[in-house]
Design an enzyme around this catalytic site. Structure first.
Site, PDB file in Angstrom:
ATOM      1  N   ASN A   9     -11.191  -7.164   4.692  1.00 20.41           N
ATOM      2  CA  ASN A   9     -10.176  -6.357   5.374  1.00 20.41           C
ATOM      3  C   ASN A   9     -10.914  -5.084   5.521  1.00 20.41           C
ATOM      4  OD1 ASN A   9      -8.414  -4.396   5.548  1.00 20.41           O
ATOM      5  ND2 ASN A   9      -6.589  -5.902   5.004  1.00 20.41           N
ATOM      6  N   HIS A  12      -9.501   0.231   4.933  1.00 23.95           N
ATOM      7  CA  HIS A  12      -9.891   1.351   4.373  1.00 23.95           C
ATOM      8  C   HIS A  12     -11.030   2.205   4.616  1.00 23.95           C
ATOM      9  CE1 HIS A  12      -6.287   0.712   2.449  1.00 23.95           C
ATOM     10  NE2 HIS A  12      -6.366  -0.360   2.142  1.00 23.95           N
ATOM     11  N   HIS A  45      -5.575  -4.575   9.812  1.00 18.20           N
ATOM     12  CA  HIS A  45      -4.067  -4.402   9.993  1.00 18.20           C
ATOM     13  C   HIS A  45      -3.560  -3.244  10.714  1.00 18.20           C
ATOM     14  CE1 HIS A  45       0.023  -4.083   7.217  1.00 18.20           C
ATOM     15  NE2 HIS A  45       0.103  -4.081   8.754  1.00 18.20           N
ATOM     16  N   ARG A  47      -1.165  -1.313  11.784  1.00 20.55           N
ATOM     17  CA  ARG A  47       0.284  -0.999  11.354  1.00 20.55           C
ATOM     18  C   ARG A  47       1.208  -0.212  12.336  1.00 20.55           C
ATOM     19  NH1 ARG A  47       1.298  -0.634   5.674  1.00 20.55           N
ATOM     20  NH2 ARG A  47       2.998   0.827   6.293  1.00 20.55           N
ATOM     21  N   ARG A  51      -1.627   4.189  10.386  1.00 14.96           N
ATOM     22  CA  ARG A  51      -1.992   4.847   9.459  1.00 14.96           C
ATOM     23  C   ARG A  51      -3.623   4.831   9.202  1.00 14.96           C
ATOM     24  NH1 ARG A  51       0.098   2.933   3.842  1.00 14.96           N
ATOM     25  NH2 ARG A  51       2.069   3.841   4.824  1.00 14.96           N
ATOM     26  N   GLU A  72      -3.551  -8.500  11.189  1.00  9.77           N
ATOM     27  CA  GLU A  72      -2.294  -8.441  10.267  1.00  9.77           C
ATOM     28  C   GLU A  72      -1.360  -7.594  11.273  1.00  9.77           C
ATOM     29  OE1 GLU A  72      -3.330  -6.712   6.489  1.00  9.77           O
ATOM     30  OE2 GLU A  72      -4.348  -8.663   6.121  1.00  9.77           O
ATOM     31  N   THR A 103       1.110  -3.272   1.874  1.00 10.59           N
ATOM     32  CA  THR A 103       2.141  -4.255   2.027  1.00 10.59           C
ATOM     33  C   THR A 103       2.556  -4.725   0.745  1.00 10.59           C
ATOM     34  OG1 THR A 103       0.722  -4.835   3.942  1.00 10.59           O
ATOM     35  CG2 THR A 103       2.437  -6.349   3.528  1.00 10.59           C
ATOM     36  N   GLU A 153      -0.524 -17.291   4.092  1.00 13.04           N
ATOM     37  CA  GLU A 153      -1.398 -16.488   3.137  1.00 13.04           C
ATOM     38  C   GLU A 153      -0.458 -16.275   1.949  1.00 13.04           C
ATOM     39  OE1 GLU A 153      -3.912 -13.371   4.683  1.00 13.04           O
ATOM     40  OE2 GLU A 153      -3.785 -12.369   2.772  1.00 13.04           O
ATOM     41  N   HIS A 192      -4.518  -9.976  -1.106  1.00 13.86           N
ATOM     42  CA  HIS A 192      -3.628  -8.465  -1.742  1.00 13.86           C
ATOM     43  C   HIS A 192      -4.203  -8.303  -3.180  1.00 13.86           C
ATOM     44  CE1 HIS A 192      -1.159  -5.309  -1.701  1.00 13.86           C
ATOM     45  NE2 HIS A 192      -1.151  -5.551  -0.338  1.00 13.86           N
TER      46      HIS A 192
HETATM   47  N1  PXP Z   1      -3.897  -9.805   3.069  1.00 13.24           N
HETATM   48  C1  PXP Z   1      -2.738  -9.080   3.689  1.00 13.24           C
HETATM   49  C2  PXP Z   1      -1.527  -9.821   4.367  1.00 13.24           C
HETATM   50  C3  PXP Z   1      -2.749  -7.799   3.577  1.00 13.24           C
HETATM   51  O1  PXP Z   1      -1.810  -6.969   4.118  1.00 13.24           O
HETATM   52  C4  PXP Z   1      -3.750  -7.085   2.911  1.00 13.24           C
HETATM   53  C5  PXP Z   1      -3.619  -5.568   2.821  1.00 13.24           C
HETATM   54  O2  PXP Z   1      -3.816  -5.274   4.030  1.00 13.24           O
HETATM   55  C6  PXP Z   1      -4.875  -7.819   2.210  1.00 13.24           C
HETATM   56  C7  PXP Z   1      -4.845  -9.237   2.621  1.00 13.24           C
HETATM   57  C8  PXP Z   1      -6.056  -7.035   1.674  1.00 13.24           C
HETATM   58  O3  PXP Z   1      -5.469  -6.696   0.470  1.00 13.24           O
HETATM   59  P1  PXP Z   1      -6.383  -5.459  -0.553  1.00 13.24           P
HETATM   60  O4  PXP Z   1      -6.695  -4.548   0.442  1.00 13.24           O
HETATM   61  O5  PXP Z   1      -5.624  -5.219  -1.579  1.00 13.24           O
HETATM   62  O6  PXP Z   1      -7.653  -6.416  -0.819  1.00 13.24           O
END
Ligand code: PXP
Length: 239
Positions: A9, A12, A45, A47, A51, A72, A103, A153, A192
């Site tokens: 992901n 960030h 994602h 959003r 953001r 996402e 999330t 997931e 997550h």
């Molecule tokens: N899976 C989903 C569905 C998420 O919403 C997120 C965060 O956007 C992640 C995985 C990744 O989480 P993390 O950034 O905490 O590794």
């Protein structure tokens, strides 16, 4: 046991860019590095509050990714329109609240079957694999099976935050949900809050397809990259 796949992901990396309103770091270039390092897919994602990931990122990455795009999104008509336009390989439907830091909970699929059905059907009709981001809870897995999605997931956030007895309970819930999901014919991903440390106990879950991990990878990237970045800037200002 089959190898577990990694979806990275990169939200960030976009957070860093949005914090300054600049055009770097270049997300397509980051995704190329991630894919070159062996990731099996890229997760972003989009959003409702935009953001971090922006609409333009989704369109650009759709053209440049060489692995799979996992988008996402909340069950929201505006974001759905983007998903119908770019046709991601996968869409993971997530709950969203504007004030949350990330999330925070799983999708209440069982309580929203009627609202989710048209979205799931529209995405499935274009060949997108739909996943639901749910707590490791049998009722939610049954709802996913009722909706006919191929993937779920499992939300690992509660596991990642737990300590002591709660940690064992959360881990057991993930094992149970993965096994139960398999009996319902669901492919099971998880994600997550996962780090290189807390992911270890999950590796023995037999039927885990993909782990989606973001924040800790981007944070770790600072440690493996900041020394070189400093050397590069010193070289850039040398005279
Ligand atoms: N899976 C989903 C569905 C998420 O919403 C997120 C965060 O956007 C992640 C995985 C990744 O989480 P993390 O950034 O905490 O590794």
């Amino acid at each position: 046991m089959e190898a577990i796949k990694l979806g990275v992901n990169i939200d960030h990396a976009a957070t860093l860019r949005q914090a300054r309103g600049v055009d770097y770091p270049d997300l397509a270039a980051i995704a190329r590095l991630v894919e070159g390092a062996g990731a099996h897919g890229i997760t972003i994602h989009l959003r409702e509050d935009r953001r971090h990931i922006q609409d333009a990122d989704v369109y650009t990455l759709r053209k440049t990714l060489t692995t799979r795009m996992n988008l996402e999104m909340a069950n929201n008509p505006d974001v759905l329109q983007v998903a119908l336009d770019v046709v991601p390989d996968e869409v993971c439907l997530v709950p969203e609240r504007r004030q949350e830091l990330t999330t925070e909970g799983g999708l209440d699929a069982a309580g929203q079957l009627d609202a989710l059905r048209p979205t799931v059907q529209a995405l499935a009709a274009q060949g997108t694999h739909v996943s639901l981001f749910i707590a490791p809870d049998r009722r939610q897995l049954e709802a996913a099976a009722t909706l006919g999605v191929p993937y779920v997931e499992l939300h690992t956030g509660a596991y990642a935050n737990a300590t002591g007895d709660a940690l064992k309970r959360e881990l057991d819930a993930l094992y149970d949900a993965a096994a139960y999901g398999a009996t319902l014919g669901l492919k099971v991903n998880a994600g997550h809050g996962l780090t290189m440390e807390n992911v270890k106990p999950l590796l023995a879950i037999p039927n885990l397809d993909t782990l989606n991990i973001g924040h800790s990878i981007i944070a770790h990237a600072l440690f493996v990259g900041v020394a070189q970045a400093t050397r590069d800037m010193l070289a850039a200002i040398a005279r």
